[in-house]
Design an enzyme around this catalytic site. Sequence first.
Site, PDB file in Angstrom:
ATOM      1  N   ALA A  11       0.783  -1.217   0.104  1.00 24.17           N
ATOM      2  CA  ALA A  11      -0.130   0.074  -0.113  1.00 24.17           C
ATOM      3  C   ALA A  11       0.909   1.255  -0.122  1.00 24.17           C
ATOM      4  CB  ALA A  11      -1.186   0.000   1.287  1.00 24.17           C
ATOM      5  N   ALA A  12       1.814   1.349  -0.933  1.00 19.58           N
ATOM      6  CA  ALA A  12       3.019   2.406  -0.891  1.00 19.58           C
ATOM      7  C   ALA A  12       2.547   3.185  -1.735  1.00 19.58           C
ATOM      8  CB  ALA A  12       4.371   1.819  -1.056  1.00 19.58           C
ATOM      9  N   GLY A  13       1.773   3.169  -2.697  1.00 19.66           N
ATOM     10  CA  GLY A  13       1.457   4.005  -3.826  1.00 19.66           C
ATOM     11  C   GLY A  13       0.476   5.278  -3.440  1.00 19.66           C
ATOM     12  N   ARG A  17      -4.657   8.679  -9.685  1.00 23.28           N
ATOM     13  CA  ARG A  17      -5.808   8.662 -10.449  1.00 23.28           C
ATOM     14  C   ARG A  17      -7.137   9.010  -9.451  1.00 23.28           C
ATOM     15  NH1 ARG A  17      -6.103   3.393 -13.638  1.00 23.28           N
ATOM     16  NH2 ARG A  17      -4.566   2.908 -12.399  1.00 23.28           N
ATOM     17  N   GLY A  87       8.209  -0.401  -7.716  1.00 21.77           N
ATOM     18  CA  GLY A  87       7.434  -1.428  -8.414  1.00 21.77           C
ATOM     19  C   GLY A  87       6.999  -2.526  -7.132  1.00 21.77           C
ATOM     20  N   THR A  88       6.107  -3.429  -7.433  1.00 22.65           N
ATOM     21  CA  THR A  88       5.628  -4.368  -6.741  1.00 22.65           C
ATOM     22  C   THR A  88       6.715  -5.428  -6.322  1.00 22.65           C
ATOM     23  OG1 THR A  88       4.884  -5.636  -8.665  1.00 22.65           O
ATOM     24  CG2 THR A  88       3.234  -4.235  -7.393  1.00 22.65           C
ATOM     25  N   ARG A 310     -26.897  10.390  12.481  1.00 24.28           N
ATOM     26  CA  ARG A 310     -25.312  10.564  12.206  1.00 24.28           C
ATOM     27  C   ARG A 310     -24.786   9.940  13.559  1.00 24.28           C
ATOM     28  NH1 ARG A 310     -25.544  16.645  11.968  1.00 24.28           N
ATOM     29  NH2 ARG A 310     -23.322  16.315  12.369  1.00 24.28           N
TER      30      ARG A 310
HETATM   31  C1  UD1 Z   1      -0.109  -4.986 -10.953  1.00 26.15           C
HETATM   32  C2  UD1 Z   1       0.427  -6.365 -11.235  1.00 26.15           C
HETATM   33  C3  UD1 Z   1      -0.433  -6.839 -12.544  1.00 26.15           C
HETATM   34  C4  UD1 Z   1      -1.700  -6.961 -11.991  1.00 26.15           C
HETATM   35  C5  UD1 Z   1      -2.401  -5.732 -11.301  1.00 26.15           C
HETATM   36  C6  UD1 Z   1      -3.621  -5.974 -10.578  1.00 26.15           C
HETATM   37  C7  UD1 Z   1       2.976  -6.101 -11.155  1.00 26.15           C
HETATM   38  C8  UD1 Z   1       4.143  -5.872 -11.995  1.00 26.15           C
HETATM   39  N1  UD1 Z   1       1.731  -6.083 -11.977  1.00 26.15           N
HETATM   40  O1  UD1 Z   1       0.004  -3.939 -11.802  1.00 26.15           O
HETATM   41  O2  UD1 Z   1      -0.042  -8.165 -13.055  1.00 26.15           O
HETATM   42  O3  UD1 Z   1      -2.758  -7.363 -13.069  1.00 26.15           O
HETATM   43  O4  UD1 Z   1      -1.374  -5.356 -10.397  1.00 26.15           O
HETATM   44  O5  UD1 Z   1      -4.061  -4.762 -10.179  1.00 26.15           O
HETATM   45  O6  UD1 Z   1       2.892  -6.307  -9.920  1.00 26.15           O
HETATM   46  N2  UD1 Z   1       2.725  -0.787  -4.756  1.00 26.15           N
HETATM   47  C9  UD1 Z   1       3.631  -0.644  -3.743  1.00 26.15           C
HETATM   48  N3  UD1 Z   1       4.814  -0.200  -4.245  1.00 26.15           N
HETATM   49  C10 UD1 Z   1       5.553   0.038  -5.279  1.00 26.15           C
HETATM   50  C11 UD1 Z   1       4.473  -0.271  -6.331  1.00 26.15           C
HETATM   51  C12 UD1 Z   1       3.052  -0.708  -6.403  1.00 26.15           C
HETATM   52  O7  UD1 Z   1       3.400  -0.634  -2.502  1.00 26.15           O
HETATM   53  O8  UD1 Z   1       6.517   0.400  -5.625  1.00 26.15           O
HETATM   54  C13 UD1 Z   1       1.419  -1.184  -4.351  1.00 26.15           C
HETATM   55  C14 UD1 Z   1       0.349  -0.056  -4.789  1.00 26.15           C
HETATM   56  O9  UD1 Z   1       0.104   0.632  -3.516  1.00 26.15           O
HETATM   57  C15 UD1 Z   1      -0.818  -0.816  -5.243  1.00 26.15           C
HETATM   58  C16 UD1 Z   1      -0.306  -2.169  -5.659  1.00 26.15           C
HETATM   59  O10 UD1 Z   1       1.087  -2.294  -5.180  1.00 26.15           O
HETATM   60  O11 UD1 Z   1      -1.461  -1.022  -4.321  1.00 26.15           O
HETATM   61  C17 UD1 Z   1      -0.221  -2.517  -6.892  1.00 26.15           C
HETATM   62  O12 UD1 Z   1       0.610  -1.663  -7.837  1.00 26.15           O
HETATM   63  P1  UD1 Z   1       0.365  -0.958  -9.284  1.00 26.15           P
HETATM   64  O13 UD1 Z   1       1.432  -0.096  -9.707  1.00 26.15           O
HETATM   65  O14 UD1 Z   1      -1.101  -0.282  -9.256  1.00 26.15           O
HETATM   66  O15 UD1 Z   1       0.361  -2.284 -10.079  1.00 26.15           O
HETATM   67  P2  UD1 Z   1      -0.203  -2.358 -11.586  1.00 26.15           P
HETATM   68  O16 UD1 Z   1       0.682  -1.655 -12.608  1.00 26.15           O
HETATM   69  O17 UD1 Z   1      -1.534  -2.224 -11.549  1.00 26.15           O
END
Ligand code: UD1
Length: 430
Positions: A11-13, A17, A87-88, A310
């Site tokens: 959940a670092a992102g 959007r 990246g993930t 409320r």
């Molecule tokens: C990722 C997957 C993709 C999949 C999709 C589903 C990879 C390379 N790709 O793509 O195959 O279909 O999710 O939604 O894994 N995050 C971090 N740190 C980072 C990058 C991301 O914590 O450095 C977290 C983000 O907060 C987010 C999640 O990981 O909640 C997914 O990251 P995101 O960049 O949205 O991945 P996608 O490109 O959508």
Amino acid sequence: MASGVSLVILAAGKGTRMKSPLPKVLHKICGRTLLGWVLDSASQVDPDRIVLVVGYGADQVREEAEREAQELGIEDLRVVVQEEQKGTGHAMQIAAAALDEDPGIVLALYGDMPLITAESLDDLIIAQQEAGEHAMVVLTAEVDDPDGYGRIVRDEDGALEAIVEHADADQDELEIDEINTGVYAFDGLSLLEHLPHLEANNAQGEYYLTDLVAMAVEEDLPVVTVTLDDASEGSGVNDLAQLAEAREELQYRILEEHMEAGVSIIDPQTAYVDYDVEIGAGTVLLPCVYVHRGVRIGEHCEVGPFTHLRPGTVLEDGSLMGNFTEAKNSVLGKGSKAKHLSYLGDAVIGENTNIGCGTIFANYNSKTKTKSQTVLGNHVSVGSGTVFVAPNHIPDHTVTAAGAVLLPSAEVAEGETWAGVPAERKKGRS
Ligand code: UD1
Ligand code: MG
């Protein structure tokens, strides 16, 4: 065979959007953050520990995670910070540092997928156990619009071969409608061994967690998939339109639980009931009601149409609150009624009391900028358009005439009738 389960939430992102400075996972659905919903499902699989990777808005996200963890009884929450989002795969490398030497099965998911259920996470754990040592399990979904997702590429026998990101896919791969949800179950030891070997040689220059699939295939390690029955569970929230879609689904799940417990909901499309609301059996929710988190409604009550309850509101058994009435931090006692066009602010109302149409509990003093309470007894009969200026105390069997304004200085005794502006005693106890 691995022992126990460690759960990792990425959940670092920022969630660009969402067009909001608030970190994405802190946006709310039905009174609870996206992260709260995910932690709820996560805690239901009873992992030994949860590692949460935060980055953007780290302190805010950590605070919310710790608050929810306490509420959910999660004992071992480890929050780690990913300073730069590379990246993930990189996020998982950071999480790995907070895992134990033998983390058991590592279940990974994102903090922005509030619809994922504990049942689906359990399915993944079982599949991992069945596939044996070194196995990796990927949760997939078949979707109408695979745009933006990583595609599930299979060989002639249907075995998973690779996950190809949208940005790296060729024309054939772009047509695949089975996608990677981003939820995985890993053999922990195998994960820790392979993570350091990820490389960022792809279209986005990121470390892809999904590259672990290709690595495993190359090494002939078992890689299996579990496909969601309900693809919506795998959907993430990326913008406010998707937030609204996810809300609809979660709202229905909440209403379903209440209906199963004996609450009549005339029109589920217009019943807005947050999570963590108690409603007793035999109660009817009429159309267009908004009930906030923490509100308690007893048995055999009637709420609505057009009622706003409320935080801090309690409706005791058999009470009625209706048309265009708003209550905040108030109690409506057993058998009491507030049926039309009223505002109950910091009001504590006894039993079998009738609040006439257009009554206002004026709780706010604009000079002192403070709010105060008004307490009404049992069997009070409030005339239409009465204003109670707080702080105030109105004892049992009081009657107020239409349009009476009861100032805090009014010293009302039991059974009296008060009328006028400001209201005066008209009749003593008969
Ligand atoms: C990722 C997957 C993709 C999949 C999709 C589903 C990879 C390379 N790709 O793509 O195959 O279909 O999710 O939604 O894994 N995050 C971090 N740190 C980072 C990058 C991301 O914590 O450095 C977290 C983000 O907060 C987010 C999640 O990981 O909640 C997914 O990251 P995101 O960049 O949205 O991945 P996608 O490109 O959508
Ligand atoms: Mg991305």
